[in-house]
Structure formats: C-alpha cells, structure tokens
Design a protein around this motif. Structure first.
Motif, PDB file in Angstrom:
ATOM      1  N   ASN A  64      43.759  51.127  37.138  1.00  0.00           N
ATOM      2  CA  ASN A  64      43.033  52.277  37.665  1.00  0.00           C
ATOM      3  C   ASN A  64      41.663  51.965  38.261  1.00  0.00           C
ATOM      4  OD1 ASN A  64      44.640  54.888  36.699  1.00  0.00           O
ATOM      5  ND2 ASN A  64      44.739  53.374  35.053  1.00  0.00           N
ATOM      6  N   THR A  65      40.972  50.988  37.724  1.00  0.00           N
ATOM      7  CA  THR A  65      39.637  50.642  38.222  1.00  0.00           C
ATOM      8  C   THR A  65      39.492  49.126  38.242  1.00  0.00           C
ATOM      9  OG1 THR A  65      38.651  50.772  36.016  1.00  0.00           O
ATOM     10  CG2 THR A  65      38.604  52.755  37.351  1.00  0.00           C
ATOM     11  N   PRO A  66      40.337  48.437  38.987  1.00  0.00           N
ATOM     12  CA  PRO A  66      40.345  46.970  38.928  1.00  0.00           C
ATOM     13  C   PRO A  66      38.976  46.383  39.253  1.00  0.00           C
ATOM     14  CG  PRO A  66      41.584  47.772  40.838  1.00  0.00           C
ATOM     15  CD  PRO A  66      41.303  48.957  39.976  1.00  0.00           C
ATOM     16  N   GLY A  67      38.602  45.408  38.453  1.00  0.00           N
ATOM     17  CA  GLY A  67      37.330  44.729  38.678  1.00  0.00           C
ATOM     18  C   GLY A  67      36.193  45.219  37.815  1.00  0.00           C
ATOM     19  N   LYS A  68      36.303  46.433  37.261  1.00  0.00           N
ATOM     20  CA  LYS A  68      35.224  46.918  36.404  1.00  0.00           C
ATOM     21  C   LYS A  68      35.275  46.213  35.046  1.00  0.00           C
ATOM     22  CE  LYS A  68      34.651  51.580  38.342  1.00  0.00           C
ATOM     23  NZ  LYS A  68      33.380  51.314  39.024  1.00  0.00           N
ATOM     24  N   PRO A  69      34.133  45.786  34.528  1.00  0.00           N
ATOM     25  CA  PRO A  69      34.125  45.115  33.226  1.00  0.00           C
ATOM     26  C   PRO A  69      34.516  46.055  32.094  1.00  0.00           C
ATOM     27  CG  PRO A  69      32.094  44.682  34.447  1.00  0.00           C
ATOM     28  CD  PRO A  69      32.806  45.780  35.164  1.00  0.00           C
ATOM     29  N   VAL A  70      35.103  45.469  31.056  1.00  0.00           N
ATOM     30  CA  VAL A  70      35.357  46.161  29.798  1.00  0.00           C
ATOM     31  C   VAL A  70      34.520  45.487  28.718  1.00  0.00           C
ATOM     32  CG1 VAL A  70      37.073  46.656  27.998  1.00  0.00           C
ATOM     33  CG2 VAL A  70      37.696  46.896  30.412  1.00  0.00           C
TER      34      VAL A  70
END
Length: 437
Positions: free
Chosen positions: A246-252
């Motif tokens: 859903n939000t590829p590339g955003k850090p977790v």
C-alpha cells in the motif's frame, strides 16, 4: 495491554525466518541508525544511555505544553509547566543522540477547545521551532499519538490530519510518524491501517508496538521472540506486508518492544498477585535477539521499551534496561551489540530454524573490514553446529555479556572453512575475514 492472537505452529517457518530482501530493496540501515530506546523527558540521562542507543523516542506530554487552554501556544522553548525543551532536547542532541518526539495526546480528547484548529496550530509551531533548521533544531520526527485508542477512528483521523498538515506547513523537513498501527480493525491500544487510508502524503513512517505475550491477564507472562505460539514477529511482518502493498518505500518502526524483569515479587494479595515477569538474563538475550531478527525484516528502526524502571512488580513497570538508573544485564548486552555492529548492516539470513538455530550475516560500512555472523539457538544451550565459512577465516568470536566488563571471548574450533560451535541462547558474534590465499 495487547491482545493475544493464536498462531498456527505449521506456519512457524514463515513467521520467524526473515524474509529475503527484494532485488530492488534499499540496503538495511546501519545499526547506529537502527537501535533506539524509549525515554521520557526530564528523567532521561543522555550520558548513561548513549552506549545503548543512537536514537531516543521521547514521550512528549502535550498537556505540559498547552495547559488548560489549548488555543494558546506556549512561550517556546518552555512548556506552560515551565519545562525547557531547549535544555532537555539540547542536552540529548549535544551527546550525539537523535530524537523522535511522540506527541502524547492519548488522554486529552476532551480537553481541546477546538481540536482541529488547536492541534494544527500547535503542531505547526512545534515543527517551526524544534524541527530541522528551526530555532532549536533538535527533533527529526514527530509521532502523532502513542496508543490513542480512546479516540474513535474519525476523531483520530481528524486530529492526525490537522497535526500532519500543520507540521508540513511549519517545517517540511520534519518527518511524521503514525501512532501505533496494525493491520485489521482498531483496538484499545492501536489504530487499524484503514484509519489513515488515503493520507499517505501526510506521513513518512508507520509505527507498531509488539510484545511477546504468551498469557494475558492476570498473568501477563512473555515468551522468547522466536516462539511461534505468540503474535510477535508475525504481527510485525503483517504490517511490513501491508506497507509493501500500500505504501511501498515508507519505513516501518517497531517503536515499542520489551520484557519486564523485576527483583521484587508482586504482593500476593494485590491485583498483580499472579503477574509473572522474565528473568534479567532472559530480558537481555531476548532484547538483543529481537534487534537481530528485526534487522532482517525490512524494519528501519526499533526502540526498546523502556529506559529505566523502579522495580515495580506489575505489567510494563519493570521493563527498563536500568533499574533505578543502575544497569541491568540487558544494558550491558545491548551496549556490546551496538558497539560491535554500529558500522554494520544486515546482509542476509544464512539459517533460521527453531531446531537448528539462527545465523545472520552483517556486512561492514568500511571496505575491507570483516563480516560478522550472529549465531544463536532460540531455546537450547547444548546444540553443536558445524558452520561452513567457505573462503573466510575466523578473526575472533565473542558471546553476549550479561555484566559490566564480563569476558566475551570464546574458543571456536575448526579448520578448512568449517567451524564447530556449541550454540547458546545468548548470541555469539563471529568476525570473519577472507582467508589468506
């Protein structure tokens, strides 16, 4: 605090082996950018905690800043209760610590004069003053709530959007993180991912809290991190999958994880009479192993809960890595891990087996430095493993310490690209360099 979600033992391998990185995935973070600690404002001692973290996640009480009238901004750098954020955050920053501030809005949903307008103005002003390039440029991230389950989803979405837009307007360089988020529906201590659907341009980081709780109230006992019977790694991995889709590339971030370890016993006649903690030694080994496991899960940062405790025998009140500001074994274990791996990043999982043990490889930032293998067994201390090191030779081997100045060096036998090692539940690090030709 967290619900128990049974896991199927048949899925153990999928839940506990770090998933291989995608070919186009960015490199894992260096450990100095990965290891964090949850702290709290005036009691945090930067000199004491610098050896065990490079990032501090601070629980920042918004009621301190706004007082009884949320429509009036504080006279920065002071909160309305006269705490100086310049003094507190400046001292952390001067020590070399990097800061993520968690806005504590969780219990003030009825205190806002005008929630949308006041939250927007407050967040904008904070970002202008304390974000990168501001007058006191000490804070890099702001987290919009901790565990705001007392807000219903529409209310949280309203305050989230108001604060996020305020931060974006006040200081575009400041990064924004969500509250504690999980896939599925919202619960008391987290918001479901649907609550922020469509607001992807207003946050930079997804956060999740997880504890390896084996038994809920009134026992609250915890298990080891690789245990397939607890929803620990599995629930974190679900959020990583959701992020990828859903939000590829955003850090977790895993912004809370930890184990209670107390010396005192609970009052046998009190409400915590059946509460069970972990040993100091288990707390140490399970925290270090969690960092290693998280590093292979496409996690960007992980923050231990908590920095200090007062040895209270109750849930989440004995989770400090110091007890009354005296280091526990966990403090020494994490300090050793960070010192060893601060200039290294996760490279690959060589083995991840509940029966045979775990081997993770970490590669150096500096060209020509040895690689490091982290080796451990989740439950046993008497399993002999034969390690195929191929064209690498062993420079040194160390086992995780549990005390200050404890000896870490161990003997490892072997020759011709084969090492023999008795695995331990305490991780062993092997420094391996190319073998002479």
């Amino acid at each position: 605090m967290l619900r128990f979600i049974p896991c199927l033992f048949a899925l153990a391998a999928a839940l506990h082996a770090a998933e291989p990185a995608k070919p186009d995935a960015k490199p894992a973070p260096l450990f100095r950018d990965f290891v964090g600690l949850c702290g709290h404002t005036v009691n945090f001692k930067p000199d004491l905690y610098y050896p065990v973290c490079r990032w501090v996640r601070d629980y920042h009480p918004v009621p301190w800043d706004l007082g009884d009238d949320t429509s009036k901004l504080p006279d920065w750098p002071f909160a309305k209760n006269k705490v100086s954020w310049e003094k507190i955050y400046g001292s952390w920053h001067a020590k070399g610590l990097r800061i993520s501030v968690c806005f504590q809005i969780d219990n003030m949903q009825k205190d806002w004069k005008n929630m949308t307008a006041d939250a927007h103005a407050y967040a904008k002003s904070f970002a202008e003053n304390f974000g990168p390039g501001g007058k006191w440029p000490y804070v890099e991230y702001v987290e919009l709530g901790n565990e705001p389950g007392l807000y219903d989803d529409p209310s949280y979405r309203t305050i989230f959007e108001a604060m996020a837009r305020g931060i974006r307007e006040g200081n575009p360089k400041m990064k924004i993180a969500t509250c504690n988020i999980e896939t599925g529906k919202s619960e008391r201590y987290w918001k479901g991912t649907d609550s922020i659907k469509g607001l992807e341009d207003l946050y930079d980081v997804l956060r999740v809290h997880r504890y390896a709780i084996a038994k809920q109230w009134p026992v609250w006992s915890r298990s080891y991190p690789e245990d397939p019977a607890v929803p620990y790694l599995s629930r974190i991995q679900e959020l990583v999958h959701w992020r990828d889709a859903n939000t590829p590339g955003k850090p977790v971030w895993v912004s809370e994880f930890g184990w209670d370890a107390a010396e005192k016993k609970p009052d046998p006649k009190g409400e915590w009479a059946r509460w069970e903690d972990s040993t100091d030694e288990d707390q140490a080994r399970w925290l270090v192993r969690s960092f290693l496991l998280f590093s292979g899960m496409n996690i960007d940062k992980a923050f231990v809960y908590f920095f200090n405790d007062s040895d209270e025998a109750r849930l989440h009140h004995a989770s400090g890595i110091t007890r009354n500001f005296e280091p526990k074994p966990a403090y020494h274990a994490i300090a050793w891990m960070l010192k060893s791996l601060e200039d290294y990043r996760y490279a690959r999982t060589i083995k991840a087996s509940l029966e045979e043990g775990y081997i993770y490889e970490f590669t150096p930032e500096k060209e020509g430095a040895p690689v490091i293998w982290a080796v451990w067994h989740p439950t046993k201390n008497d399993v002999t493993a034969s390690l195929d090191t191929k064209d690498m030779s062993l420079q040194k081997a160390e086992r995780m310490p549990l005390a200050k100045d404890a000896s870490t060096a161990i003997e490892v036998s072997g020759a011709e690209g084969k090492l023999s090692l008795t695995l331990s539940t305490d991780p062993t690090f092997l420094w391996l360099a190319p073998a002479p030709k």
